[in-house]
Design a protein around this motif. Structure first.
Motif, PDB file in Angstrom:
ATOM      1  N   UNK A 108       0.837  -1.198   0.000  1.00 20.23           N
ATOM      2  CA  UNK A 108       0.000   0.000   0.000  1.00 20.23           C
ATOM      3  C   UNK A 108       0.871   1.247   0.000  1.00 20.23           C
ATOM      4  N   UNK A 109       0.341   2.353  -0.525  1.00 20.88           N
ATOM      5  CA  UNK A 109       1.069   3.623  -0.464  1.00 20.88           C
ATOM      6  C   UNK A 109       0.462   4.489   0.631  1.00 20.88           C
ATOM      7  N   UNK A 110       1.308   5.082   1.434  1.00 19.33           N
ATOM      8  CA  UNK A 110       0.861   5.890   2.568  1.00 19.33           C
ATOM      9  C   UNK A 110       1.366   7.323   2.412  1.00 19.33           C
ATOM     10  N   UNK A 111       0.482   8.277   2.156  1.00 17.91           N
ATOM     11  CA  UNK A 111       0.904   9.674   2.110  1.00 17.91           C
ATOM     12  C   UNK A 111       1.425  10.186   3.449  1.00 17.91           C
ATOM     13  N   UNK A 112       1.022   9.517   4.578  1.00 24.31           N
ATOM     14  CA  UNK A 112       1.435   9.983   5.903  1.00 24.31           C
ATOM     15  C   UNK A 112       1.773   8.803   6.804  1.00 24.31           C
ATOM     16  N   UNK A 113       2.922   8.944   7.516  1.00 28.19           N
ATOM     17  CA  UNK A 113       3.316   7.985   8.547  1.00 28.19           C
ATOM     18  C   UNK A 113       3.479   8.756   9.858  1.00 28.19           C
ATOM     19  N   UNK A 114       2.933   8.205  10.934  1.00 26.27           N
ATOM     20  CA  UNK A 114       3.131   8.755  12.282  1.00 26.27           C
ATOM     21  C   UNK A 114       3.917   7.708  13.055  1.00 26.27           C
ATOM     22  N   UNK A 153      -3.616  18.392   3.596  1.00 35.82           N
ATOM     23  CA  UNK A 153      -3.702  19.543   2.701  1.00 35.82           C
ATOM     24  C   UNK A 153      -2.521  19.564   1.740  1.00 35.82           C
ATOM     25  N   UNK A 154      -1.317  19.288   2.257  1.00 34.27           N
ATOM     26  CA  UNK A 154      -0.127  19.239   1.390  1.00 34.27           C
ATOM     27  C   UNK A 154      -0.266  18.137   0.351  1.00 34.27           C
ATOM     28  N   UNK A 155      -0.772  16.982   0.782  1.00 29.28           N
ATOM     29  CA  UNK A 155      -0.951  15.849  -0.132  1.00 29.28           C
ATOM     30  C   UNK A 155      -1.954  16.180  -1.239  1.00 29.28           C
ATOM     31  N   UNK A 156      -3.094  16.737  -0.859  1.00 26.99           N
ATOM     32  CA  UNK A 156      -4.127  17.053  -1.849  1.00 26.99           C
ATOM     33  C   UNK A 156      -3.678  18.146  -2.804  1.00 26.99           C
ATOM     34  N   UNK A 157      -2.901  19.118  -2.291  1.00 26.04           N
ATOM     35  CA  UNK A 157      -2.382  20.162  -3.175  1.00 26.04           C
ATOM     36  C   UNK A 157      -1.408  19.574  -4.187  1.00 26.04           C
ATOM     37  N   UNK A 158      -0.568  18.632  -3.748  1.00 22.56           N
ATOM     38  CA  UNK A 158       0.375  18.004  -4.669  1.00 22.56           C
ATOM     39  C   UNK A 158      -0.363  17.217  -5.750  1.00 22.56           C
ATOM     40  N   UNK A 159      -1.400  16.474  -5.359  1.00 18.87           N
ATOM     41  CA  UNK A 159      -2.188  15.716  -6.337  1.00 18.87           C
ATOM     42  C   UNK A 159      -2.863  16.659  -7.332  1.00 18.87           C
ATOM     43  N   UNK A 160      -3.418  17.767  -6.810  1.00 18.38           N
ATOM     44  CA  UNK A 160      -4.090  18.742  -7.677  1.00 18.38           C
ATOM     45  C   UNK A 160      -3.105  19.332  -8.687  1.00 18.38           C
ATOM     46  N   UNK A 161      -1.895  19.653  -8.241  1.00 15.19           N
ATOM     47  CA  UNK A 161      -0.888  20.202  -9.149  1.00 15.19           C
ATOM     48  C   UNK A 161      -0.475  19.186 -10.203  1.00 15.19           C
TER      49      UNK A 161
END
Length: 455
Positions: A48-54, A123-131
């Protein structure tokens, strides 16, 4: 399995923290997974791909949280990692940020703060996808860097840019004023290995000869009246990048010799200096004049031309790419409506026909200015033919407009056929010369001649 949805992976060796965070973040992501150590976390990336890891800094196993940040940044650079640190461990937080962490959270954990950080990462992830999606749409519309065009002539230019950009070859861009030569120079730079370095543009036509040497090569303090300090020139400012010499044919005979010497040796000296400096730049030049004619009359050196013209790029005029005018108009309309805070506008079919048929001596620059003027001065949602600048209506002419068909595609084809026919006549039907004059390949010319019955 890979996914483009926003998924979060929680990595902690304490079961209570893992389960508590997973439960608390259910509403912040489409998927929340857990791992007890770094090795298990890295294995999960295979499915799986994870845009965020904590991840907690202290983890059981061979890999701690800082090393997990490093490996994630190397293998999955688009993944953000938020690290959990013990209260007051500033040095650990700094180490995590240096390793590539997106942010850090101190214990004891505040679930509301964790949610805020997750939303920020999302928000950073969605902005990158939008760009990425925007770049894809623009590429489909016919774009390279900031240059738009779908016609065959511009596709040839795009092909040349892509071919030459990855090399160190010197490029000369030729075309009329307003065709976008500097944009092409920037595209060559942006797609080149030098894109991390500076792009420095200098207009040689606007530079007095007395200042040109200092502007290009720099000067030492006290080298002439007013030289109160040492000043680097364009060759130094562009070191590691690209130096764009616009209107290069406007240089004096002496300046041409100075430039030729640098191109041949790769070295120069500041005005008033003695130190020999290296010119670590790529040269891209441009002119709106016919260089062979300037060589014939002795105003431009032939040897300098051959140094600059290793890779020539011919930019078509707007008259030679009329089928791109609707695309450009729509682009400029959207740009200027957004820039000036105006509601989106449209162009009526009749107005678009006039724009397509206009002579455009100022090329794309003139079209851009006309569209901006219409956006600023007209409040109507639709811009009609009679609202266009008077000079466009007059130069289009009622007789010319009457010969155009009622559809936009017919208007474009009519203008294209007339342009090719005129170019053939001007070149005595010599097809290679005609293709060069039109800024298209010989293959494209043959295709269009067959399409329009021009033999």
């Amino acid at each position: 399995m890979k996914s483009s949805e926003f998924s979060v992976l929680i990595v902690d060796d304490e079961p209570n923290i893992r389960s508590g965070l997973a439960k608390g973040l259910k509403g912040e992501a489409e998927r929340v997974d857990i791992a007890s150590d770094a090795e298990e976390a890295l294995a999960k990336f295979e499915q799986w791909s994870y845009p965020l890891v904590i991840a907690d800094v202290r983890l059981g196993g061979k890999i701690d949280g800082i090393e997990l940040v490093r490996q994630t940044a190397h293998k999955y650079p688009e993944t953000a990692v938020i690290v959990i640190t013990a209260h007051g461990t500033v040095e650990t937080a700094v180490d995590a940020m240096r390793a590539g962490a997106f942010d850090f959270i101190s214990k004891p954990l505040d679930l509301n703060l964790v949610r805020q950080q997750v939303r920020k990462a999302r928000q950073h992830y969605e902005l990158r996808i939008e760009n990425q999606q925007l770049r894809s749409r623009l590429a489909d519309a016919g774009q390279i860097s900031n240059i738009l065009g779908t016609c065959a002539a511009m596709q040839d230019v795009f092909h040349q840019i892509r071919q030459v950009a990855t090399t160190e070859a010197t490029v000369m861009i030729q075309g009329e004023s307003g065709t976008g030569k500097e944009l092409i120079a920037r595209a060559v730079h942006d797609l080149s290995p030098r894109n991390g370095g500076p792009f420095v543009a200098v207009n040689l036509g606007a530079m007095p000869e007395s200042l040109l040497e200092s502007e290009l090569f720099g000067h030492e303090k006290g080298s002439f009246s007013g030289a109160s300090r040492q000043k680097p020139g364009c060759f130094e400012q562009a070191s590691g990048g690209t130096l764009f010499l616009d209107e290069v044919t406007e240089m004096s005979a002496k300046s041409q010799v100075d430039l030729l010497r640098v191109l041949e040796s790769g070295q120069f000296i500041r005005v008033g200096g003695e130190e020999l400096l290296s010119a670590n730049v790529r040269i891209v030049s441009a002119t709106n004049k016919s260089v062979p004619a300037l060589i014939d009359d002795g105003s431009f050196r032939e040897d300098l031309f051959y140094r600059l013209n290793v890779i020539p790029i011919e930019v078509p005029s707007l008259r030679q790419r009329r089928e791109d005018i609707p695309l450009l108009v729509e682009h400029f309309l959207n740009h200027f409506c957004d820039r000036h805070g105006r509601p989106l506008k449209q162009i009526s079919p009749e107005a678009m026909q006039t724009l397509v048929a206009a002579p455009w001596p100022g090329n794309v620059r003139q079209l851009r200015n006309v569209v901006e003027r219409m956006v600023v001065t007209h409040t109507d949602a639709i811009i009609h033919d009679h609202q266009l600048p008077l000079e466009l209506q007059q130069k289009s002419g009622s007789n010319s407009r009457a010969t155009l068909a009622c559809t936009l595609s017919d208007a474009v084809e009519h203008c294209e056929r007339e342009t090719i026919s005129a170019a053939l006549a001007a070149c005595d039907c010599h097809r290679e010369n005609t293709a060069k004059r039109l800024g298209i390949s010989i293959r494209t010319l043959h295709y269009k001649m067959g399409r329009y019955g021009l033999h």
